[in-house]
Structures are given as structure tokens and as C-alpha cells.
Enzyme design. Structure first.
Site, mmCIF file in Angstrom:
data_model
loop_
_atom_site.group_PDB
_atom_site.id
_atom_site.type_symbol
_atom_site.label_atom_id
_atom_site.label_comp_id
_atom_site.label_asym_id
_atom_site.label_seq_id
_atom_site.Cartn_x
_atom_site.Cartn_y
_atom_site.Cartn_z
ATOM 1 N N ASN A 184 37.194 36.466 38.745
ATOM 2 C CA ASN A 184 38.649 36.343 38.599
ATOM 3 C C ASN A 184 39.286 36.815 39.899
ATOM 4 O O ASN A 184 39.347 38.009 40.157
ATOM 5 C CB ASN A 184 39.089 37.203 37.405
ATOM 6 C CG ASN A 184 40.597 37.263 37.249
ATOM 7 O OD1 ASN A 184 41.326 36.534 37.914
ATOM 8 N ND2 ASN A 184 41.058 38.129 36.355
ATOM 9 N N TRP A 185 39.736 35.851 40.688
ATOM 10 C CA TRP A 185 40.252 36.190 42.016
ATOM 11 C C TRP A 185 41.651 36.800 41.951
ATOM 12 O O TRP A 185 42.158 37.293 42.961
ATOM 13 C CB TRP A 185 40.261 34.951 42.927
ATOM 14 C CG TRP A 185 38.897 34.374 43.199
ATOM 15 C CD1 TRP A 185 37.689 34.829 42.722
ATOM 16 C CD2 TRP A 185 38.594 33.234 44.009
ATOM 17 N NE1 TRP A 185 36.666 34.040 43.191
ATOM 18 C CE2 TRP A 185 37.187 33.057 43.987
ATOM 19 C CE3 TRP A 185 39.369 32.335 44.761
ATOM 20 C CZ2 TRP A 185 36.557 32.016 44.683
ATOM 21 C CZ3 TRP A 185 38.734 31.301 45.452
ATOM 22 C CH2 TRP A 185 37.350 31.151 45.413
ATOM 23 N N GLU A 222 37.299 43.651 27.961
ATOM 24 C CA GLU A 222 37.701 44.341 29.179
ATOM 25 C C GLU A 222 38.579 45.537 28.820
ATOM 26 O O GLU A 222 39.794 45.378 28.617
ATOM 27 C CB GLU A 222 38.490 43.394 30.088
ATOM 28 C CG GLU A 222 37.717 42.179 30.525
ATOM 29 C CD GLU A 222 38.323 41.558 31.773
ATOM 30 O OE1 GLU A 222 37.662 41.569 32.815
ATOM 31 O OE2 GLU A 222 39.475 41.109 31.702
ATOM 32 N N GLY A 229 40.046 47.385 37.454
ATOM 33 C CA GLY A 229 40.594 47.698 38.771
ATOM 34 C C GLY A 229 40.687 49.183 39.063
ATOM 35 O O GLY A 229 41.327 49.596 40.027
ATOM 36 N N GLY A 289 36.547 41.154 38.687
ATOM 37 C CA GLY A 289 37.747 41.016 39.512
ATOM 38 C C GLY A 289 37.428 41.322 40.962
ATOM 39 O O GLY A 289 36.938 40.485 41.717
ATOM 40 N N GLY A 290 37.683 42.577 41.365
ATOM 41 C CA GLY A 290 37.549 42.977 42.765
ATOM 42 C C GLY A 290 36.253 42.531 43.420
ATOM 43 O O GLY A 290 36.262 41.962 44.526
HETATM 44 P P1 PGA Z 1 37.958 44.393 38.048
HETATM 45 O O1 PGA Z 1 38.787 43.303 37.198
HETATM 46 O O2 PGA Z 1 36.545 43.905 38.136
HETATM 47 O O3 PGA Z 1 38.653 44.403 39.408
HETATM 48 O O4 PGA Z 1 38.074 45.690 37.345
HETATM 49 C C1 PGA Z 1 38.214 42.703 36.080
HETATM 50 C C2 PGA Z 1 39.175 41.732 35.439
HETATM 51 O O5 PGA Z 1 40.372 42.007 35.375
HETATM 52 O O6 PGA Z 1 38.771 40.650 34.976
#
Ligand code: PGA
Length: 258
Positions: free
Chosen positions: A15-16, A172, A178, A239-240
Site C-alpha cells: 500500500n503505497w 491491521e 505506521g 505500507g512503509g
Molecule cells: P505500515 O502500513 O506498514 O506503514 O504500518 C500498513 C497499512 O496501513 O496498510
């Protein structure tokens, strides 16, 4: 609960979010293709920002990657300035859409009712939803984790398991997204088993046995293998670390079934 795990799809999503300008997004897509484009053993998805969907689809055509959208509007078309419909992203060649991501819920105000409408729109276009659920830190500390997840899952009950055939659920925990704080493998596995139990009880046991449930929240190249070892953890929504080809590759390799 004892359900077979071995034949469930492994699914890794990147997920960019609202990151990268065009050049960097295309470089990332090209690098992903170079490193993982013929990868087998896990389904690979990326969710670029809307303006990059079309060129990223072109970059990843005929590779192992599917491309999805981070959101859609619930309506099919009309006077909804800035809206992007499920049919639009389907017509580009996207196969999936994130539905109910916690940032949509908390930053953009998507309620359970809005999430339900978006889910219907996505399914109506033959796209598959990556349906995101998760509790906040306050909800966890109050011992309400599963109540919150069960409430969020309720929107699935409006659909027959056959209509949800390609559904992916992403657990999640909001406090892990994040933040660099990850659920422990045991915490994640406990919740995944509860989610699968809910699906068995409210949809069907057969469907529960095959629906992939991803974990998301600060997954990186170093913690992925331990998280993915949980019998009910079928992949990761990242995400990151999805912006870093090396980290994302490590996660994908940790997930790949032989
Ligand atoms: P993260 O985000 O890996 O940066 O914690 C995950 C997401 O929101 O799908």
C-alpha cells in the site's frame, strides 16, 4: 479452531498510500518487476495512488503483480467531483480495491455504512476487496478488540460467500500502522483465529477455511517471517516497507509457499 491452512493463498500487498512522485513510482514499479515479476508462491498486489494506476499497470503487465486502488467512491458515476468509481479502476485493469482502510475510516471519516456501500460497489464491478479491519489502542486496552472487529466484519454478512469468493481480509491494528510497533506474532495469530472463527460462524466454515487473512501494521523485512509463521496468518498488507524494494522482497520471500 482447527481449519486446514496449507492450501490457502498467500497474499502480499504493498500500500503505497500518498507517497512518491511519478518518476519514483515508476522506478519502484520497474524495480518490483525486475526483482519479483516472475515470483510464484504468493499473490502479489500493489496499491499505488490513483494518478499512477494506469502507468503502473502498464509497467507491471504480464508480471506476477496485480494492481489495485486504495479506495473508490461508493457511487457508480455522476456529479461527485474528485470521486473515482469502481468501474473506472476496473476499466483500467485493476483487479482489487482496499476497502475500509483505517486511514479512510479515521482521516476521511468513512463509517461502517460508507464502507458497506464501497464494498458493494467493488463487488458489483467484479473486483476483489482487500477488506481492512482493526482496533485502536484505546479499544484494545479496554478489552474491546474483538467486539470492534466483529462490528466491522458485520458488513460482510450482506453478501453470500459465493459473492465474496475472492475476498481478502486484512487485520491491521490501528496502533501498529505506521508506528513501528508491531503486534507480536502471538497477538496477531490470536486475532486472526478469532476472525476466521467469526467468518465460520457468520458466513460458512468452508469459506472460513479458504479466505486469506493478511496482517498489517509495521510489517518489515525483519519481522515478516515470524508473523507469517502463524497458521491463520496468510500474508501481509505493507505500507512503509512496500516503498523499499529490498524490504518488500524479503517479505514476499518470507511468504512464498514452496
Ligand atoms: P505500515 O502500513 O506498514 O506503514 O504500518 C500498513 C497499512 O496501513 O496498510
Amino acid at each position: 479452531m482447527a481449519l486446514p491452512t496449507s492450501r490457502r493463498d498467500r497474499v502480499i500487498g504493498g500500500n503505497w498510500k500518498m507517497n512518491l512522485e511519478l518518476d519514483a513510482a515508476l522506478r519502484l514499479a520497474g524495480d518490483l518487476r525486475g526483482k519479483l515479476g516472475s515470483q510464484r508462491g504468493a499473490r502479489l498486489l500493489v496499491f499505488p495512488p490513483f494518478p499512477y494506476l494506469f502507468p503502473v499497470l502498464a509497467k507491471l503487465r504480464d508480471s506476477a503483480f496485480e494492481v489495485g486502488a486504495q479506495d473508490v467512491h461508493a457511487k457508480a458515476s455522476g456529479a461527485f467531483t474528485s470521486g473515482v468509481s469502481a468501474s473506472m479502476v476496473r476499466s483500467l485493469g485493476c483487479t482489487s480495491v482496499l476497502v475500509g482502510h483505517s486511514e479512510r475510516r479515521s482521516v476521511f471519516g468513512d463509517t461502517d455504512a460508507i464502507v458497506a456501500d464501497k464494498l458493494r460497489a467493488v463487488l458489483g464491478e467484479g473486483l476483489f476487496p482487500v477488506f481492512c479491519i482493526g482496533e485502536t489502542l484505546a479499544e484494545r486496552q479496554a478489552g474491546r478488540t474483538f467486539d470492534v472487529l466483529a462490528r466491522q466484519l458485520t458488513v460482510l454478512e450482506a453478501h453470500a460467500p459465493a459473492a465474496l469468493a475472492r475476498l481478502v481480509i486484512a487485520y491491521e491494528p490501528v496502533w501498529a500502522i505506521g508506528t513501528g510497533v508491531t503486534a507480536t506474532p502471538a497477538q496477531a495469530q490470536e486475532v486472526h483465529a478469532q476472525i476466521r472463527g467469526w467468518v465460520a460462524g457468520h458466513l460458512s466454515a468452508e469459506f472460513a477455511a479458504r479466505v486469506p487473512i493478511q496482517y498489517g501494521g509495521s510489517v518489515n523485512g525483519d519481522n515478516a517471517a515470524a508473523l507469517l509463521a502463524g497458521p491463520d496468518i496468510d500474508g501481509a498488507l505493507v505500507g512503509g516497507a512496500s516503498l523499499d524494494v529490498m524490504a518488500f522482497s524479503k517479505i514476499v520471500l518470507a511468504a512464498a509457499r514452496p
